[in-house]
Design a protein around this motif. Structure first.
Motif, PDB file in Angstrom:
ATOM      1  N   ALA A  48       0.826  -1.207   0.000  1.00 21.62           N
ATOM      2  CA  ALA A  48       0.000   0.000   0.000  1.00 21.62           C
ATOM      3  C   ALA A  48       0.863   1.261   0.000  1.00 21.62           C
ATOM      4  O   ALA A  48       0.537   2.249  -0.682  1.00 21.62           O
ATOM      5  CB  ALA A  48      -0.929  -0.004   1.212  1.00 21.62           C
ATOM      6  N   LEU A  49       1.964   1.239   0.730  1.00 22.00           N
ATOM      7  CA  LEU A  49       2.868   2.387   0.758  1.00 22.00           C
ATOM      8  C   LEU A  49       3.502   2.623  -0.603  1.00 22.00           C
ATOM      9  O   LEU A  49       3.556   3.767  -1.086  1.00 22.00           O
ATOM     10  CB  LEU A  49       3.951   2.175   1.816  1.00 22.00           C
ATOM     11  CG  LEU A  49       5.013   3.266   1.908  1.00 22.00           C
ATOM     12  CD1 LEU A  49       4.384   4.561   2.414  1.00 22.00           C
ATOM     13  CD2 LEU A  49       6.138   2.829   2.812  1.00 22.00           C
ATOM     14  N   ALA A  51       2.308   1.689  -3.476  1.00 17.92           N
ATOM     15  CA  ALA A  51       1.259   2.131  -4.396  1.00 17.92           C
ATOM     16  C   ALA A  51       0.904   3.604  -4.163  1.00 17.92           C
ATOM     17  O   ALA A  51       0.686   4.358  -5.121  1.00 17.92           O
ATOM     18  CB  ALA A  51       0.019   1.258  -4.226  1.00 17.92           C
ATOM     19  N   ALA A  52       0.865   4.038  -2.910  1.00 16.59           N
ATOM     20  CA  ALA A  52       0.551   5.434  -2.609  1.00 16.59           C
ATOM     21  C   ALA A  52       1.651   6.360  -3.112  1.00 16.59           C
ATOM     22  O   ALA A  52       1.372   7.431  -3.667  1.00 16.59           O
ATOM     23  CB  ALA A  52       0.355   5.612  -1.101  1.00 16.59           C
ATOM     24  N   VAL A  53       2.903   5.963  -2.938  1.00 12.58           N
ATOM     25  CA  VAL A  53       4.014   6.775  -3.443  1.00 12.58           C
ATOM     26  C   VAL A  53       4.006   6.766  -4.965  1.00 12.58           C
ATOM     27  O   VAL A  53       4.249   7.792  -5.604  1.00 12.58           O
ATOM     28  CB  VAL A  53       5.361   6.260  -2.880  1.00 12.58           C
ATOM     29  CG1 VAL A  53       6.538   6.906  -3.578  1.00 12.58           C
ATOM     30  CG2 VAL A  53       5.431   6.519  -1.390  1.00 12.58           C
ATOM     31  N   PHE A  55       1.526   6.644  -6.871  1.00 14.06           N
ATOM     32  CA  PHE A  55       0.454   7.503  -7.369  1.00 14.06           C
ATOM     33  C   PHE A  55       0.968   8.924  -7.614  1.00 14.06           C
ATOM     34  O   PHE A  55       0.523   9.596  -8.544  1.00 14.06           O
ATOM     35  CB  PHE A  55      -0.690   7.527  -6.341  1.00 14.06           C
ATOM     36  CG  PHE A  55      -1.837   8.391  -6.731  1.00 14.06           C
ATOM     37  CD1 PHE A  55      -2.701   8.009  -7.741  1.00 14.06           C
ATOM     38  CD2 PHE A  55      -2.060   9.603  -6.093  1.00 14.06           C
ATOM     39  CE1 PHE A  55      -3.768   8.815  -8.098  1.00 14.06           C
ATOM     40  CE2 PHE A  55      -3.119  10.414  -6.441  1.00 14.06           C
ATOM     41  CZ  PHE A  55      -3.978  10.021  -7.453  1.00 14.06           C
ATOM     42  N   PHE A  56       1.925   9.363  -6.789  1.00 14.35           N
ATOM     43  CA  PHE A  56       2.461  10.713  -6.935  1.00 14.35           C
ATOM     44  C   PHE A  56       3.690  10.762  -7.825  1.00 14.35           C
ATOM     45  O   PHE A  56       3.865  11.708  -8.593  1.00 14.35           O
ATOM     46  CB  PHE A  56       2.804  11.302  -5.553  1.00 14.35           C
ATOM     47  CG  PHE A  56       1.601  11.498  -4.692  1.00 14.35           C
ATOM     48  CD1 PHE A  56       0.681  12.486  -4.988  1.00 14.35           C
ATOM     49  CD2 PHE A  56       1.376  10.686  -3.606  1.00 14.35           C
ATOM     50  CE1 PHE A  56      -0.447  12.670  -4.191  1.00 14.35           C
ATOM     51  CE2 PHE A  56       0.256  10.854  -2.812  1.00 14.35           C
ATOM     52  CZ  PHE A  56      -0.650  11.845  -3.101  1.00 14.35           C
ATOM     53  N   GLU A  61       8.492   5.270  -7.008  1.00 13.05           N
ATOM     54  CA  GLU A  61       7.946   3.920  -6.856  1.00 13.05           C
ATOM     55  C   GLU A  61       8.927   2.888  -7.391  1.00 13.05           C
ATOM     56  O   GLU A  61       9.170   1.864  -6.744  1.00 13.05           O
ATOM     57  CB  GLU A  61       6.622   3.801  -7.600  1.00 13.05           C
ATOM     58  CG  GLU A  61       6.011   2.406  -7.495  1.00 13.05           C
ATOM     59  CD  GLU A  61       4.768   2.244  -8.334  1.00 13.05           C
ATOM     60  OE1 GLU A  61       4.084   1.226  -8.137  1.00 13.05           O
ATOM     61  OE2 GLU A  61       4.481   3.106  -9.182  1.00 13.05           O
TER      62      GLU A  61
END
Length: 81
Positions: A48-49, A51-53, A55-56, A61
Motif C-alpha cells: 500500500a505504501l 502504491a501510494a508513493v 500515485f504521486f 515507486e
C-alpha cells in the motif's frame, strides 16, 4: 510476656526450599500462530505504501521497488553464507 524473646515455631519459619510448579506446555501469555497474519499485514502495508508513493511519482515507486528487491536478495545471500 516479652515478645522480643519469644521463640518462633518451626512451622512459621521460612521454608528452606522453594516449591515450584512445573511449567505447562501451553502458556496463555505467549501468542502462538499469529506470526503468519503479522507477516501478511506487514507485506500488505508495504504494498500500500509503494502504491501510494507511485500515485504521486512513478520514479520514486520504481526506486523503492528496486531497493526492496535488492534488499531481499542481499538478505537471502547473507543468510545462506
Amino acid at each position: 510476656m516479652n515478645l522480643f524473646l519469644q521463640e518462633i515455631p518451626a512451622s512459621e519459619r521460612a521454608p528452606k526450599t522453594i516449591q515450584e510448579t512445573p511449567a505447562s506446555s501451553q502458556d496463555p501469555l505467549i501468542a502462538r500462530g499469529l506470526q503468519k497474519e503479522q507477516y501478511a499485514g506487514i507485506i500488505g502495508l508495504a504494498i500500500a505504501l509503494i502504491a501510494a508513493v507511485g500515485f504521486f511519482s512513478r520514479r520514486v515507486e520504481y526506486a523503492i521497488g528496486f531497493a526492496v528487491f535488492l534488499s531481499a536478495i542481499l538478505i537471502a545471500l547473507f543468510l545462506f553464507i
